[in-house]
Design an enzyme around this catalytic site. Structure first.
Site, PDB file in Angstrom:
ATOM      1  N   TYR A 159      37.181  33.447  40.971  1.00 40.78           N
ATOM      2  CA  TYR A 159      37.070  34.679  41.759  1.00 40.78           C
ATOM      3  C   TYR A 159      38.425  35.394  41.826  1.00 40.78           C
ATOM      4  O   TYR A 159      38.507  36.614  41.645  1.00 40.78           O
ATOM      5  CB  TYR A 159      36.570  34.368  43.173  1.00 40.78           C
ATOM      6  N   ILE A 192      34.931  40.995  54.892  1.00 43.07           N
ATOM      7  CA  ILE A 192      33.894  41.937  55.292  1.00 43.07           C
ATOM      8  C   ILE A 192      32.588  41.179  55.525  1.00 43.07           C
ATOM      9  O   ILE A 192      32.173  40.371  54.680  1.00 43.07           O
ATOM     10  CB  ILE A 192      33.659  43.017  54.206  1.00 43.07           C
TER      11      ILE A 192
END
Length: 255
Positions: A159, A192
């Protein structure tokens, strides 16, 4: 006048989370929005909400890892909707596994994450490049705080590599396409709250605490927190901004 009047905007990963919020925000600013997602039903539901609110939206199912499908989608959008002037590369996945696990898991993580988060950005951008160049378009890529840092929590090297790659791709493309009047920028979200990380948030409160301990604003972000920066980068308000990343991380990188 709405900030995105007369624009046609394509948003990938628009069925939920950040992509869905950006699509809705663009529609409110006058854009005709094309919502793309591997989950066609979720994209259709999001487009229906936009139309119910008075906006203009169409939706299509798309797997961004399939290059031929991306090319076909660009042709379909051109024929059925019109010339695209804004592209948001938002589709992505996140897994927080390290390099020292079982070989199959490590390899699968690398192949899946890179194919969606990085190669997918290339596939969609390349497919829609002609109308974007012809219309002095705007490209907004969704990076991450991991475009710069490896988190203080266990986190996938795949990632991290993918999001470093998105930032590098953004800068390289901005340099190459500037002569065509195409602006290319990125947004770097922090922590988020989205459906993508809902399970992790519920099962690992210590992980959330680590993020919050390093976020000066003291709260998780919401998908709606990304909308303002996304509108700015797609509109003429940022007419002299290209090759940049706007961090939307609550100040995470300051601590």
């Amino acid at each position: 006048m709405p900030l995105l009047d007369n624009h046609i905007a394509v948003v990938t990963g628009a069925g939920s989370g950040i992509g869905r919020a950006i699509a809705a925000g663009y529609a409110k600013e006058g854009a005709r929005v094309v919502l793309l997602d591997v989950n066609g039903e979720a994209a259709a539901a999001a487009a229906k909400e936009i139309r119910a609110a008075g906006g203009r939206a169409e939706s299509f199912a798309l797997d961004v890892t399939k290059r031929g499908d991306c090319v076909a989608m660009a042709k379909q959008v051109a024929a059925e909707v019109g010339p695209v002037t804004i592209l948001v590369n938002n589709a992505g996945i996140a897994r927080r596994n390290g390099m020292l696990g079982a070989d199959d898991a490590v390899i699968n993580d690398w192949e899946d994450i890179i194919s969606i988060n990085l190669t997918g950005v290339f596939n969609v951008t390349h497919a829609f490049l002609a109308p974007l160049r012809a219309n002095r378009g705007r490209i907004v890529n969704i990076g991450s705080i991991q475009s710069f840092v490896h988190l203080r929590t266990p986190s996938s090297p795949a990632y991290t590599a993918s999001k470093h790659g998105v930032l590098g791709f953004t800068k390289a493309l901005a340099a190459e396409l500037g002569k065509d009047g195409v602006r290319v920028n990125a947004i770097g979200p922090g922590f988020i709250e989205t459906p993508l990380n809902e399970r992790v948030r519920a099962s690992n409160p210590d992980l959330v605490k680590v993020f919050m301990d390093h976020t000066p604003l003291g709260r998780p972000g919401k998908p709606e927190d990304i909308v303002g920066p996304a509108i700015f980068l797609a509109s003429d308000l940022s007419a002299y901004v290209s090759g940049s990343i706007v961090m939307v991380d609550g100040g995470y990188r300051t601590i």
